[in-house]
Structure formats: C-alpha cells, structure tokens
Design a protein around this motif. Structure first.
Motif, PDB file in Angstrom:
ATOM      1  N   HIS A   1       0.843  -1.195   0.000  1.00  0.00           N
ATOM      2  CA  HIS A   1       0.000   0.000   0.000  1.00  0.00           C
ATOM      3  C   HIS A   1       0.877   1.242   0.000  1.00  0.00           C
ATOM      4  O   HIS A   1       2.036   1.210   0.427  1.00  0.00           O
ATOM      5  CB  HIS A   1      -0.901   0.007   1.245  1.00  0.00           C
ATOM      6  N   GLN A   2       0.309   2.331  -0.492  1.00  0.00           N
ATOM      7  CA  GLN A   2       1.004   3.621  -0.470  1.00  0.00           C
ATOM      8  C   GLN A   2       0.030   4.632   0.111  1.00  0.00           C
ATOM      9  O   GLN A   2      -0.868   5.093  -0.577  1.00  0.00           O
ATOM     10  CB  GLN A   2       1.402   4.025  -1.893  1.00  0.00           C
ATOM     11  N   GLN A   3       0.215   4.914   1.376  1.00  0.00           N
ATOM     12  CA  GLN A   3      -0.647   5.889   2.046  1.00  0.00           C
ATOM     13  C   GLN A   3       0.223   6.864   2.818  1.00  0.00           C
ATOM     14  O   GLN A   3       1.239   6.478   3.395  1.00  0.00           O
ATOM     15  CB  GLN A   3      -1.596   5.179   3.016  1.00  0.00           C
ATOM     16  N   GLY A   4      -0.191   8.132   2.866  1.00  0.00           N
ATOM     17  CA  GLY A   4       0.578   9.133   3.596  1.00  0.00           C
ATOM     18  C   GLY A   4       1.985   9.282   3.033  1.00  0.00           C
ATOM     19  O   GLY A   4       2.929   9.551   3.755  1.00  0.00           O
ATOM     20  N   ARG A   5       2.116   9.096   1.721  1.00  0.00           N
ATOM     21  CA  ARG A   5       3.418   9.193   1.041  1.00  0.00           C
ATOM     22  C   ARG A   5       4.452   8.275   1.673  1.00  0.00           C
ATOM     23  O   ARG A   5       5.603   8.666   1.915  1.00  0.00           O
ATOM     24  CB  ARG A   5       3.902  10.647   1.020  1.00  0.00           C
ATOM     25  N   ALA A   6       4.019   7.038   1.948  1.00  0.00           N
ATOM     26  CA  ALA A   6       4.931   6.027   2.486  1.00  0.00           C
ATOM     27  C   ALA A   6       4.475   4.647   2.015  1.00  0.00           C
ATOM     28  O   ALA A   6       3.277   4.429   1.791  1.00  0.00           O
ATOM     29  CB  ALA A   6       4.940   6.078   4.012  1.00  0.00           C
ATOM     30  N   PHE A   7       5.426   3.734   1.876  1.00  0.00           N
ATOM     31  CA  PHE A   7       5.072   2.346   1.609  1.00  0.00           C
ATOM     32  C   PHE A   7       4.568   1.715   2.902  1.00  0.00           C
ATOM     33  O   PHE A   7       4.986   2.091   4.006  1.00  0.00           O
ATOM     34  CB  PHE A   7       6.295   1.569   1.111  1.00  0.00           C
ATOM     35  N   SER A   8       3.705   0.721   2.781  1.00  0.00           N
ATOM     36  CA  SER A   8       3.124   0.092   3.970  1.00  0.00           C
ATOM     37  C   SER A   8       4.147  -0.756   4.727  1.00  0.00           C
ATOM     38  O   SER A   8       3.966  -1.016   5.911  1.00  0.00           O
ATOM     39  CB  SER A   8       1.904  -0.747   3.587  1.00  0.00           C
ATOM     40  N   VAL A   9       5.196  -1.213   4.063  1.00  0.00           N
ATOM     41  CA  VAL A   9       6.251  -1.979   4.743  1.00  0.00           C
ATOM     42  C   VAL A   9       7.622  -1.491   4.261  1.00  0.00           C
ATOM     43  O   VAL A   9       7.736  -0.944   3.168  1.00  0.00           O
ATOM     44  CB  VAL A   9       6.138  -3.504   4.478  1.00  0.00           C
ATOM     45  N   GLU A  10       8.648  -1.706   5.106  1.00  0.00           N
ATOM     46  CA  GLU A  10      10.006  -1.312   4.709  1.00  0.00           C
ATOM     47  C   GLU A  10      10.654  -2.367   3.837  1.00  0.00           C
ATOM     48  O   GLU A  10      11.515  -2.065   3.013  1.00  0.00           O
ATOM     49  CB  GLU A  10      10.877  -1.090   5.955  1.00  0.00           C
ATOM     50  N   SER A  11      10.251  -3.635   4.065  1.00  0.00           N
ATOM     51  CA  SER A  11      10.784  -4.687   3.210  1.00  0.00           C
ATOM     52  C   SER A  11       9.766  -5.814   3.089  1.00  0.00           C
ATOM     53  O   SER A  11       8.873  -5.956   3.925  1.00  0.00           O
ATOM     54  CB  SER A  11      12.117  -5.209   3.736  1.00  0.00           C
ATOM     55  N   ILE A  12       9.930  -6.579   2.024  1.00  0.00           N
ATOM     56  CA  ILE A  12       9.020  -7.684   1.758  1.00  0.00           C
ATOM     57  C   ILE A  12       9.836  -8.769   1.068  1.00  0.00           C
ATOM     58  O   ILE A  12      10.812  -8.467   0.380  1.00  0.00           O
ATOM     59  CB  ILE A  12       7.842  -7.190   0.877  1.00  0.00           C
ATOM     60  N   THR A  13       9.452 -10.011   1.296  1.00  0.00           N
ATOM     61  CA  THR A  13      10.147 -11.119   0.658  1.00  0.00           C
ATOM     62  C   THR A  13       9.205 -11.779  -0.336  1.00  0.00           C
ATOM     63  O   THR A  13       8.037 -12.018  -0.034  1.00  0.00           O
ATOM     64  CB  THR A  13      10.596 -12.150   1.712  1.00  0.00           C
ATOM     65  N   VAL A  14       9.720 -12.048  -1.525  1.00  0.00           N
ATOM     66  CA  VAL A  14       8.897 -12.648  -2.570  1.00  0.00           C
ATOM     67  C   VAL A  14       9.748 -13.653  -3.330  1.00  0.00           C
ATOM     68  O   VAL A  14      10.968 -13.527  -3.401  1.00  0.00           O
ATOM     69  CB  VAL A  14       8.339 -11.558  -3.519  1.00  0.00           C
ATOM     70  N   LYS A  15       9.086 -14.677  -3.868  1.00  0.00           N
ATOM     71  CA  LYS A  15       9.827 -15.615  -4.711  1.00  0.00           C
ATOM     72  C   LYS A  15       9.967 -15.030  -6.109  1.00  0.00           C
ATOM     73  O   LYS A  15       9.056 -14.364  -6.606  1.00  0.00           O
ATOM     74  CB  LYS A  15       9.072 -16.948  -4.803  1.00  0.00           C
ATOM     75  N   LYS A  16      11.098 -15.329  -6.722  1.00  0.00           N
ATOM     76  CA  LYS A  16      11.327 -14.889  -8.091  1.00  0.00           C
ATOM     77  C   LYS A  16      10.160 -15.324  -8.977  1.00  0.00           C
ATOM     78  O   LYS A  16       9.732 -16.470  -8.913  1.00  0.00           O
ATOM     79  CB  LYS A  16      12.642 -15.519  -8.584  1.00  0.00           C
ATOM     80  N   GLY A  17       9.637 -14.397  -9.765  1.00  0.00           N
ATOM     81  CA  GLY A  17       8.549 -14.721 -10.683  1.00  0.00           C
ATOM     82  C   GLY A  17       7.161 -14.549 -10.111  1.00  0.00           C
ATOM     83  O   GLY A  17       6.175 -14.615 -10.840  1.00  0.00           O
ATOM     84  N   GLU A  18       7.057 -14.359  -8.780  1.00  0.00           N
ATOM     85  CA  GLU A  18       5.739 -14.133  -8.176  1.00  0.00           C
ATOM     86  C   GLU A  18       5.461 -12.632  -8.115  1.00  0.00           C
ATOM     87  O   GLU A  18       6.315 -11.860  -7.715  1.00  0.00           O
ATOM     88  CB  GLU A  18       5.678 -14.708  -6.757  1.00  0.00           C
ATOM     89  N   PRO A  19       4.249 -12.237  -8.512  1.00  0.00           N
ATOM     90  CA  PRO A  19       3.958 -10.800  -8.558  1.00  0.00           C
ATOM     91  C   PRO A  19       3.725 -10.170  -7.192  1.00  0.00           C
ATOM     92  O   PRO A  19       3.276 -10.838  -6.256  1.00  0.00           O
ATOM     93  CB  PRO A  19       2.687 -10.729  -9.394  1.00  0.00           C
ATOM     94  N   ILE A  20       4.046  -8.904  -7.102  1.00  0.00           N
ATOM     95  CA  ILE A  20       3.659  -8.061  -5.972  1.00  0.00           C
ATOM     96  C   ILE A  20       2.749  -6.985  -6.552  1.00  0.00           C
ATOM     97  O   ILE A  20       3.020  -6.450  -7.627  1.00  0.00           O
ATOM     98  CB  ILE A  20       4.885  -7.389  -5.324  1.00  0.00           C
ATOM     99  N   THR A  21       1.675  -6.672  -5.850  1.00  0.00           N
ATOM    100  CA  THR A  21       0.774  -5.614  -6.296  1.00  0.00           C
ATOM    101  C   THR A  21       1.125  -4.311  -5.598  1.00  0.00           C
ATOM    102  O   THR A  21       1.160  -4.253  -4.363  1.00  0.00           O
ATOM    103  CB  THR A  21      -0.692  -5.982  -5.989  1.00  0.00           C
TER     104      THR A  21
END
Ligand SMILES: [Cu+2]
Length: 108
Positions: A29-49
C-alpha cells in the motif's frame, strides 16, 4: 444452459477469485506518502501488487540490476502487479517522493 448451471458456474468463479486472494499476491500500500512496509520477501517470478491508495500520484520504480522497472505516474486508486526476475535485494522507490523507499528481497 439452465438456471441451475449458471448458478453453479457463478459460484465457481467467485470461489476461484477468493481463493486466489487468500493464496495471496502480496499488496504494497502507499498511504501518507509512504510504503506500507520497509521490506518484503517474494519468490522470483511471483507478482507483488503496488496499490496507490493514497490521495496523491506516485511513480514507483526500481533501478536495481535485473529488476529495473518504472510504473510511471500512477493516480490514486490504481494498482499494478510487478514481477521480480532477479534474486537478491531490489530497492524500490517513488520518483516523486524521495523519502519513499523499500526493499524487495527476491528469493530463488
Ligand atoms: Cu510517491
């Protein structure tokens, strides 16, 4: 096609959508001109929205090697899926707001 058949098909479609949401594309999410998390882990090839649920436009991008992308200016309410192709840490920023910065940890 009879009515019962149409009913069953519509149930199947709704069920499929909710299962997909649970299995979960992760949403930033992007609220208050900030990302909702500082970091996120994802598998290669899996989408992030990346969802702009803020009241101002954002321009999400990355210049990290192998994971370069630039979504351009996105108005409030828009969302875009991004797939990361290169394992390692990718830095994601907003080109409009220098303080918006996060890390995507991409696993093989
Ligand atoms: Cu921004």
């Amino acid at each position: 096609m009879n009515t019962r058949m149409q009913y069953l098909i519509s149930i199947a479609i709704v069920g499929g959508l909710s299962t997909g949401a649970l299995a979960g594309t992760q949403v930033i999410h992007q609220q208050g001109r900030a990302f909702s998390v500082e970091s996120i882990t994802v598998k290669k090839g899996e989408p992030i929205t990346f969802l702009n649920d803020d009241s101002v436009p954002h321009n999400i991008m990355s210049a990290s090697a192998g994971n370069e992308f630039n979504l351009g200016s996105q108005p409030p309410g828009s969302s875009t899926d991004v797939t990361f192709k290169q394992s390692g840490d990718a830095t994601v920023i907003c080109a409009i707001h220098p303080r918006m910065k996060m890390t995507v940890k991409v696993l093989d």
